[in-house]
Motif scaffolding. Sequence first.
Motif, PDB file in Angstrom:
ATOM      1  N   VAL A   1       0.856  -1.184   0.000  1.00 52.36           N
ATOM      2  CA  VAL A   1       0.000   0.000   0.000  1.00 52.36           C
ATOM      3  C   VAL A   1       0.895   1.238   0.000  1.00 52.36           C
ATOM      4  O   VAL A   1       1.614   1.486   0.968  1.00 52.36           O
ATOM      5  CB  VAL A   1      -0.934   0.019   1.231  1.00 52.36           C
ATOM      6  CG1 VAL A   1      -1.835   1.252   1.196  1.00 52.36           C
ATOM      7  CG2 VAL A   1      -1.758  -1.262   1.300  1.00 52.36           C
ATOM      8  N   LEU A   2       0.869   1.988  -1.095  1.00 52.46           N
ATOM      9  CA  LEU A   2       1.667   3.219  -1.194  1.00 52.46           C
ATOM     10  C   LEU A   2       0.728   4.423  -1.198  1.00 52.46           C
ATOM     11  O   LEU A   2      -0.460   4.299  -1.500  1.00 52.46           O
ATOM     12  CB  LEU A   2       2.508   3.208  -2.475  1.00 52.46           C
ATOM     13  CG  LEU A   2       3.524   2.069  -2.609  1.00 52.46           C
ATOM     14  CD1 LEU A   2       4.229   2.133  -3.959  1.00 52.46           C
ATOM     15  CD2 LEU A   2       4.559   2.146  -1.483  1.00 52.46           C
ATOM     16  N   VAL A   3       1.280   5.577  -0.836  1.00 50.90           N
ATOM     17  CA  VAL A   3       0.506   6.818  -0.884  1.00 50.90           C
ATOM     18  C   VAL A   3       1.291   7.861  -1.670  1.00 50.90           C
ATOM     19  O   VAL A   3       2.521   7.895  -1.627  1.00 50.90           O
ATOM     20  CB  VAL A   3       0.196   7.374   0.534  1.00 50.90           C
ATOM     21  CG1 VAL A   3      -0.780   6.463   1.259  1.00 50.90           C
ATOM     22  CG2 VAL A   3       1.452   7.573   1.351  1.00 50.90           C
ATOM     23  N   GLU A   4       0.541   8.676  -2.405  1.00 52.18           N
ATOM     24  CA  GLU A   4       1.147   9.829  -3.062  1.00 52.18           C
ATOM     25  C   GLU A   4       0.628  11.071  -2.378  1.00 52.18           C
ATOM     26  O   GLU A   4      -0.583  11.186  -2.124  1.00 52.18           O
ATOM     27  CB  GLU A   4       0.793   9.866  -4.547  1.00 52.18           C
ATOM     28  CG  GLU A   4       1.766   9.101  -5.405  1.00 52.18           C
ATOM     29  CD  GLU A   4       1.654   9.505  -6.860  1.00 52.18           C
ATOM     30  OE1 GLU A   4       2.691   9.520  -7.542  1.00 52.18           O
ATOM     31  OE2 GLU A   4       0.538   9.786  -7.314  1.00 52.18           O
ATOM     32  N   GLN A   5       1.538  11.997  -2.074  1.00 47.87           N
ATOM     33  CA  GLN A   5       1.071  13.245  -1.474  1.00 47.87           C
ATOM     34  C   GLN A   5       2.005  14.394  -1.824  1.00 47.87           C
ATOM     35  O   GLN A   5       3.169  14.199  -2.155  1.00 47.87           O
ATOM     36  CB  GLN A   5       0.902  13.121   0.033  1.00 47.87           C
ATOM     37  CG  GLN A   5       2.118  12.751   0.832  1.00 47.87           C
ATOM     38  CD  GLN A   5       1.777  12.546   2.308  1.00 47.87           C
ATOM     39  OE1 GLN A   5       1.032  13.326   2.903  1.00 47.87           O
ATOM     40  NE2 GLN A   5       2.291  11.493   2.894  1.00 47.87           N
ATOM     41  N   TYR A   6       1.419  15.598  -1.752  1.00 45.95           N
ATOM     42  CA  TYR A   6       2.170  16.814  -2.022  1.00 45.95           C
ATOM     43  C   TYR A   6       3.024  17.125  -0.799  1.00 45.95           C
ATOM     44  O   TYR A   6       2.525  17.136   0.325  1.00 45.95           O
ATOM     45  CB  TYR A   6       1.200  17.960  -2.300  1.00 45.95           C
ATOM     46  CG  TYR A   6       1.878  19.239  -2.660  1.00 45.95           C
ATOM     47  CD1 TYR A   6       2.423  19.413  -3.924  1.00 45.95           C
ATOM     48  CD2 TYR A   6       1.999  20.269  -1.743  1.00 45.95           C
ATOM     49  CE1 TYR A   6       3.070  20.587  -4.261  1.00 45.95           C
ATOM     50  CE2 TYR A   6       2.643  21.441  -2.066  1.00 45.95           C
ATOM     51  CZ  TYR A   6       3.173  21.593  -3.328  1.00 45.95           C
ATOM     52  OH  TYR A   6       3.812  22.749  -3.660  1.00 45.95           O
ATOM     53  N   ARG A   7       4.301  17.379  -1.003  1.00 45.73           N
ATOM     54  CA  ARG A   7       5.216  17.655   0.099  1.00 45.73           C
ATOM     55  C   ARG A   7       5.705  19.097   0.036  1.00 45.73           C
ATOM     56  O   ARG A   7       6.244  19.541  -0.985  1.00 45.73           O
ATOM     57  CB  ARG A   7       6.394  16.681   0.047  1.00 45.73           C
ATOM     58  CG  ARG A   7       5.986  15.253   0.391  1.00 45.73           C
ATOM     59  CD  ARG A   7       5.325  15.197   1.743  1.00 45.73           C
ATOM     60  NE  ARG A   7       5.388  13.883   2.376  1.00 45.73           N
ATOM     61  CZ  ARG A   7       5.023  13.676   3.651  1.00 45.73           C
ATOM     62  NH1 ARG A   7       4.561  14.669   4.397  1.00 45.73           N
ATOM     63  NH2 ARG A   7       5.092  12.465   4.163  1.00 45.73           N
ATOM     64  N   HIS A   8       5.544  19.807   1.148  1.00 41.90           N
ATOM     65  CA  HIS A   8       5.778  21.250   1.156  1.00 41.90           C
ATOM     66  C   HIS A   8       7.254  21.619   1.247  1.00 41.90           C
ATOM     67  O   HIS A   8       7.632  22.717   0.856  1.00 41.90           O
ATOM     68  CB  HIS A   8       4.979  21.886   2.300  1.00 41.90           C
ATOM     69  CG  HIS A   8       3.504  21.771   2.078  1.00 41.90           C
ATOM     70  ND1 HIS A   8       2.804  22.679   1.343  1.00 41.90           N
ATOM     71  CD2 HIS A   8       2.619  20.810   2.433  1.00 41.90           C
ATOM     72  CE1 HIS A   8       1.532  22.313   1.278  1.00 41.90           C
ATOM     73  NE2 HIS A   8       1.385  21.172   1.931  1.00 41.90           N
ATOM     74  N   GLY A   9       8.108  20.753   1.785  1.00 41.10           N
ATOM     75  CA  GLY A   9       9.534  21.066   1.839  1.00 41.10           C
ATOM     76  C   GLY A   9      10.129  21.179   0.445  1.00 41.10           C
ATOM     77  O   GLY A   9      10.945  22.055   0.171  1.00 41.10           O
ATOM     78  N   THR A  10       9.727  20.268  -0.436  1.00 38.08           N
ATOM     79  CA  THR A  10      10.294  20.197  -1.792  1.00 38.08           C
ATOM     80  C   THR A  10       9.333  20.703  -2.864  1.00 38.08           C
ATOM     81  O   THR A  10       9.702  20.732  -4.041  1.00 38.08           O
ATOM     82  CB  THR A  10      10.655  18.739  -2.120  1.00 38.08           C
ATOM     83  OG1 THR A  10       9.544  17.909  -1.761  1.00 38.08           O
ATOM     84  CG2 THR A  10      11.892  18.290  -1.370  1.00 38.08           C
ATOM     85  N   ASP A  11       8.090  21.083  -2.497  1.00 36.27           N
ATOM     86  CA  ASP A  11       7.085  21.497  -3.488  1.00 36.27           C
ATOM     87  C   ASP A  11       6.903  20.427  -4.563  1.00 36.27           C
ATOM     88  O   ASP A  11       6.887  20.726  -5.767  1.00 36.27           O
ATOM     89  CB  ASP A  11       7.501  22.813  -4.167  1.00 36.27           C
ATOM     90  CG  ASP A  11       6.947  24.023  -3.422  1.00 36.27           C
ATOM     91  OD1 ASP A  11       5.843  23.915  -2.871  1.00 36.27           O
ATOM     92  OD2 ASP A  11       7.640  25.052  -3.385  1.00 36.27           O
TER      93      ASP A  11
END
Lengths: 213, 213
Positions: A58-68
Amino acid sequence: MIRPWTRLQSIPLGDFKVFRLRKDLKRSPRTGRTHEFYVMDSVDWVNVVALTPDRQVVLVEQYRHGTDSVELEIPGGLMDPGETDPVQTAVRELREETGYTGVRARLIGEVLPNPAIQSNRTYTVLVEDCRCTHPVQFDQGEDIVTRLMPMDELPRLVASGRIRHCVVVAALYHFDLWQRGLKPTAADPVRSDAQGPDRCTPTSSSEGGFGEG
Amino acid sequence: MIRPWTRLQSIPLGDFKVFRLRKDLKRSPRTGRTHEFYVMDSVDWVNVVALTPDRQVVLVEQYRHGTDSVELEIPGGLMDPGETDPVQTAVRELREETGYTGVRARLIGEVLPNPAIQSNRTYTVLVEDCRCTHPVQFDQGEDIVTRLMPMDELPRLVASGRIRHCVVVAALYHFDLWQRGLKPTAADPVRSDAQGPDRCTPTSSSEGGFGEG
């Protein structure tokens, strides 16, 4: 032999939601001189290798704010106040982020996210026979898409850089080693009397410098 | 499909030697609400898998101020001003920290130390046929002991938790995968049209909750 440094002073600099920052004044046991070091304190983190009955992960994709950037990761999160068992946190985070629950949840690895500037730990928990049983519950500010991927693809996902979150890569190495029979309880292969050379003794300078730059 | 967030404002909060801190105000593309995020900016980091002619790996032990502990690691450090090639940084850091130099230095991996709160990257460089050719040059505040260890011990050192610096563990996974023929240029196994379920659809609640807690 490396000796610990003496802490002379510690000054809190602020609270930044997921971490607090402090400035420590320390004395070197080697030189006797003092230096300042900045340290981030945060609660411990947990990440989860969750396998379905047909050995998908089970993987998740998400927006990460450190790297945009949008990153492909395994589920995980911070230990909540009152949580003292990383396995409990892992089961909760897996259910909240993906809706999956499973069985035989167990600790398979532990790392220090960055011992140079962070004081906390990250645990990796394996959960098997995971099925989608609950609606997802995102935290404010989370926006997550779940993806199932065959477990055997993980090494290629890491090698190709498709998975590149360092804490996730370290967790997947612990999972890879666990699959190969290397458990976290294995005896430490470094003998207690093992002691490398304090300094190497350079060979003659005519041999130096090959291949540099 | 995860969409990027809009940055409305960015406020610098301070310079803490190895990183700068900022507070960003961002708008969620999903909810339209605004949230604050703290981000650490720092230069990129490099670490080095250095092998001797008899396939030993050059490790370093050093005191780490974030965790107040002595950690077993591979050599590495920050990219200096003017350094744009991580391979160049790796060769320099290896020589300064351990006195070793070698040949065929090449990039074998790249990770994001923590894309949630840090904007930088970490590169892993492999150097072969390393020999002790130079005296060591420690930075102020560094106190490092070099240890040689058979390369084949690395998986056990990671599994047992003897090596537990996350960035080092991730680097050693890239090295492990490189030895298994999985190169960073391998094709991305995630097909561009692959799209997991946006949300899972929970099965009936009677099946839920097994094995939790």
